[in-house]
Design an enzyme around this catalytic site. Structure first.
Site, PDB file in Angstrom:
ATOM      1  N   GLY A 191      -8.501  11.049   7.084  1.00  0.00           N
ATOM      2  CA  GLY A 191      -9.530  10.121   7.550  1.00  0.00           C
ATOM      3  C   GLY A 191     -10.485   9.723   6.438  1.00  0.00           C
ATOM      4  O   GLY A 191     -10.293  10.064   5.262  1.00  0.00           O
ATOM      5  N   ASP A 247      -9.075  15.264   4.593  1.00  0.00           N
ATOM      6  CA  ASP A 247      -7.965  14.996   5.516  1.00  0.00           C
ATOM      7  C   ASP A 247      -7.623  13.510   5.400  1.00  0.00           C
ATOM      8  O   ASP A 247      -8.126  12.824   4.502  1.00  0.00           O
ATOM      9  CB  ASP A 247      -8.289  15.451   6.944  1.00  0.00           C
ATOM     10  CG  ASP A 247      -9.444  14.690   7.558  1.00  0.00           C
ATOM     11  OD1 ASP A 247      -9.840  13.637   7.006  1.00  0.00           O
ATOM     12  OD2 ASP A 247      -9.947  15.145   8.599  1.00  0.00           O
ATOM     13  N   ARG A 287     -10.796   5.409  -2.574  1.00  0.00           N
ATOM     14  CA  ARG A 287      -9.732   5.005  -1.635  1.00  0.00           C
ATOM     15  C   ARG A 287      -9.339   6.194  -0.768  1.00  0.00           C
ATOM     16  O   ARG A 287      -9.341   7.340  -1.232  1.00  0.00           O
ATOM     17  CB  ARG A 287      -8.496   4.507  -2.383  1.00  0.00           C
ATOM     18  CG  ARG A 287      -8.721   3.166  -3.031  1.00  0.00           C
ATOM     19  CD  ARG A 287      -7.428   2.529  -3.464  1.00  0.00           C
ATOM     20  NE  ARG A 287      -7.740   1.320  -4.206  1.00  0.00           N
ATOM     21  CZ  ARG A 287      -7.999   0.138  -3.654  1.00  0.00           C
ATOM     22  NH1 ARG A 287      -7.962  -0.010  -2.347  1.00  0.00           N
ATOM     23  NH2 ARG A 287      -8.297  -0.911  -4.407  1.00  0.00           N
ATOM     24  N   ARG A 323       0.839  -1.195   0.000  1.00  0.00           N
ATOM     25  CA  ARG A 323       0.000   0.000   0.000  1.00  0.00           C
ATOM     26  C   ARG A 323       0.879   1.253   0.000  1.00  0.00           C
ATOM     27  O   ARG A 323       0.568   2.249  -0.648  1.00  0.00           O
ATOM     28  CB  ARG A 323      -0.923  -0.030   1.227  1.00  0.00           C
ATOM     29  CG  ARG A 323      -1.765   1.204   1.456  1.00  0.00           C
ATOM     30  CD  ARG A 323      -2.788   1.408   0.334  1.00  0.00           C
ATOM     31  NE  ARG A 323      -3.243   2.792   0.333  1.00  0.00           N
ATOM     32  CZ  ARG A 323      -4.505   3.170   0.430  1.00  0.00           C
ATOM     33  NH1 ARG A 323      -5.464   2.273   0.533  1.00  0.00           N
ATOM     34  NH2 ARG A 323      -4.834   4.434   0.417  1.00  0.00           N
ATOM     35  N   THR A 383     -16.529  15.053  -2.713  1.00  0.00           N
ATOM     36  CA  THR A 383     -17.978  15.053  -2.557  1.00  0.00           C
ATOM     37  C   THR A 383     -18.422  13.678  -2.101  1.00  0.00           C
ATOM     38  O   THR A 383     -17.892  12.651  -2.562  1.00  0.00           O
ATOM     39  CB  THR A 383     -18.709  15.470  -3.851  1.00  0.00           C
ATOM     40  OG1 THR A 383     -20.105  15.476  -3.586  1.00  0.00           O
ATOM     41  CG2 THR A 383     -18.410  14.547  -5.024  1.00  0.00           C
ATOM     42  N   HIS A 384     -19.377  13.662  -1.162  1.00  0.00           N
ATOM     43  CA  HIS A 384     -19.814  12.400  -0.577  1.00  0.00           C
ATOM     44  C   HIS A 384     -21.344  12.368  -0.531  1.00  0.00           C
ATOM     45  O   HIS A 384     -21.974  13.363  -0.141  1.00  0.00           O
ATOM     46  CB  HIS A 384     -19.235  12.257   0.830  1.00  0.00           C
ATOM     47  CG  HIS A 384     -19.610  10.965   1.476  1.00  0.00           C
ATOM     48  ND1 HIS A 384     -19.000   9.765   1.151  1.00  0.00           N
ATOM     49  CD2 HIS A 384     -20.570  10.670   2.381  1.00  0.00           C
ATOM     50  CE1 HIS A 384     -19.561   8.791   1.848  1.00  0.00           C
ATOM     51  NE2 HIS A 384     -20.503   9.314   2.599  1.00  0.00           N
ATOM     52  N   ASP A 389     -13.771  10.308   4.773  1.00  0.00           N
ATOM     53  CA  ASP A 389     -14.866  11.287   4.609  1.00  0.00           C
ATOM     54  C   ASP A 389     -15.005  12.164   5.850  1.00  0.00           C
ATOM     55  O   ASP A 389     -16.117  12.433   6.321  1.00  0.00           O
ATOM     56  CB  ASP A 389     -16.187  10.549   4.318  1.00  0.00           C
ATOM     57  CG  ASP A 389     -16.104   9.709   3.056  1.00  0.00           C
ATOM     58  OD1 ASP A 389     -15.513  10.165   2.075  1.00  0.00           O
ATOM     59  OD2 ASP A 389     -16.634   8.579   3.060  1.00  0.00           O
TER      60      ASP A 389
HETATM   61  C1  GAR Z   1     -20.580  10.208  -6.360  1.00  0.00           C
HETATM   62  O1  GAR Z   1     -21.947  10.256  -6.107  1.00  0.00           O
HETATM   63  C2  GAR Z   1     -19.794  10.507  -5.092  1.00  0.00           C
HETATM   64  O2  GAR Z   1     -20.507  11.264  -4.164  1.00  0.00           O
HETATM   65  C3  GAR Z   1     -19.486   9.155  -4.535  1.00  0.00           C
HETATM   66  O3  GAR Z   1     -19.252   8.365  -5.650  1.00  0.00           O
HETATM   67  C4  GAR Z   1     -20.132   8.779  -6.688  1.00  0.00           C
HETATM   68  C5  GAR Z   1     -19.382   8.698  -8.005  1.00  0.00           C
HETATM   69  O4  GAR Z   1     -20.274   8.583  -9.054  1.00  0.00           O
HETATM   70  N1  GAR Z   1     -18.358   9.204  -3.664  1.00  0.00           N
HETATM   71  C6  GAR Z   1     -18.256   8.494  -2.539  1.00  0.00           C
HETATM   72  O5  GAR Z   1     -19.085   7.698  -2.178  1.00  0.00           O
HETATM   73  C7  GAR Z   1     -17.002   8.800  -1.739  1.00  0.00           C
HETATM   74  N2  GAR Z   1     -17.044   8.201  -0.452  1.00  0.00           N
HETATM   75  P1  GAR Z   1     -19.776   8.678 -10.562  1.00  0.00           P
HETATM   76  O6  GAR Z   1     -18.783   7.545 -10.796  1.00  0.00           O
HETATM   77  O7  GAR Z   1     -21.004   8.551 -11.376  1.00  0.00           O
HETATM   78  O8  GAR Z   1     -19.138  10.016 -10.723  1.00  0.00           O
END
Ligand code: GAR
Length: 193
Positions: free
Chosen positions: A142, A140, A92, A66, A107-108, A144
């Site tokens: 961590g 950061d 990741r 890793r 974005t989450h 999310d």
């Molecule tokens: C997005 O909705 C984003 O918020 C999420 O992955 C999706 C990607 O969609 N991210 C996470 O869950 C991060 N923890 P996409 O491949 O259609 O852009």
């Protein structure tokens, strides 16, 4: 000089596409200088290539450890000299050294701190919440967990499936993410003056 973005993605790349489309607008204060992934061949990298954006792919399985993958990701990002690293569905956790070196935004698909991790939408459905949403936050080391920049609430309907809820969340997510990236880029431009 437009702000330089490196965008990382692992999936279908609809979020990356929103960034590419925004950056193609004449008045957007940034340009996408590269896109990278941990999943070679993912649709997100095809979208980047179709837009003429250089790509890099780093599969964890191709590295001995890793730490070696972390180092390769750091090197690949550094090569493109970004002002801001954008996580657009990158699944990741990024090493602390990389997070500390580059301003980074994610974005989450939940109202953090609820439902961090890779299954935010199914976790929200399983929990029976009536409202979920989107969080755009600084990154950061961590999971999310960085400082929150913007959030929007999205209702959960009794009839929702994971797909229908994802679609509603992503419709709210794209404009929130783009407007937050725009603001960050304007701040970066101002800090240069
Ligand atoms: C997005 O909705 C984003 O918020 C999420 O992955 C999706 C990607 O969609 N991210 C996470 O869950 C991060 N923890 P996409 O491949 O259609 O852009």
């Amino acid at each position: 000089m437009p702000v330089r973005l490196v965008v990382l993605a692992s999936g279908s790349g609809t979020t990356l596409q929103a960034v590419l489309d925004a950056a193609a607008e004449a008045d957007f204060p940034a340009t996408v200088v590269a896109a990278g992934t941990d999943r070679p061949g993912c649709a997100a990298m095809k979208r980047a290539a179709d837009a003429g954006v250089p790509t890099f792919s780093l599969a964890l399985a191709d590295f001995g450890s890793r730490a070696a993958w972390d180092d390769a990701l750091f090197a690949s990002i550094t090569e493109f000299e970004p002002d801001l690293v954008v996580l657009a569905g990158f699944m990741r956790v990024i090493a602390g050294e990389t997070v500390q070196r580059f301003p980074m935004v994610n974005t989450h698909p939940s109202l953090l701190p609820s439902f961090p991790g890779a299954h935010a939408i199914s976790d929200a459905l399983a929990h029976g919440v009536k409202v979920t949403g989107v969080t755009v936050h600084r990154v950061d080391a961590g999971l999310d967990s960085g400082p929150i920049l913007a959030q929007v609430a999205v209702p959960v309907l009794d009839s929702d499936t994971e797909d229908s809820l994802r679609a509603r969340i992503q419709n709210a997510e794209r404009p929130l993410f783009i407007s937050t990236i725009r603001q960050l880029c304007i701040s970066i431009e101002e800090s240069r003056e």
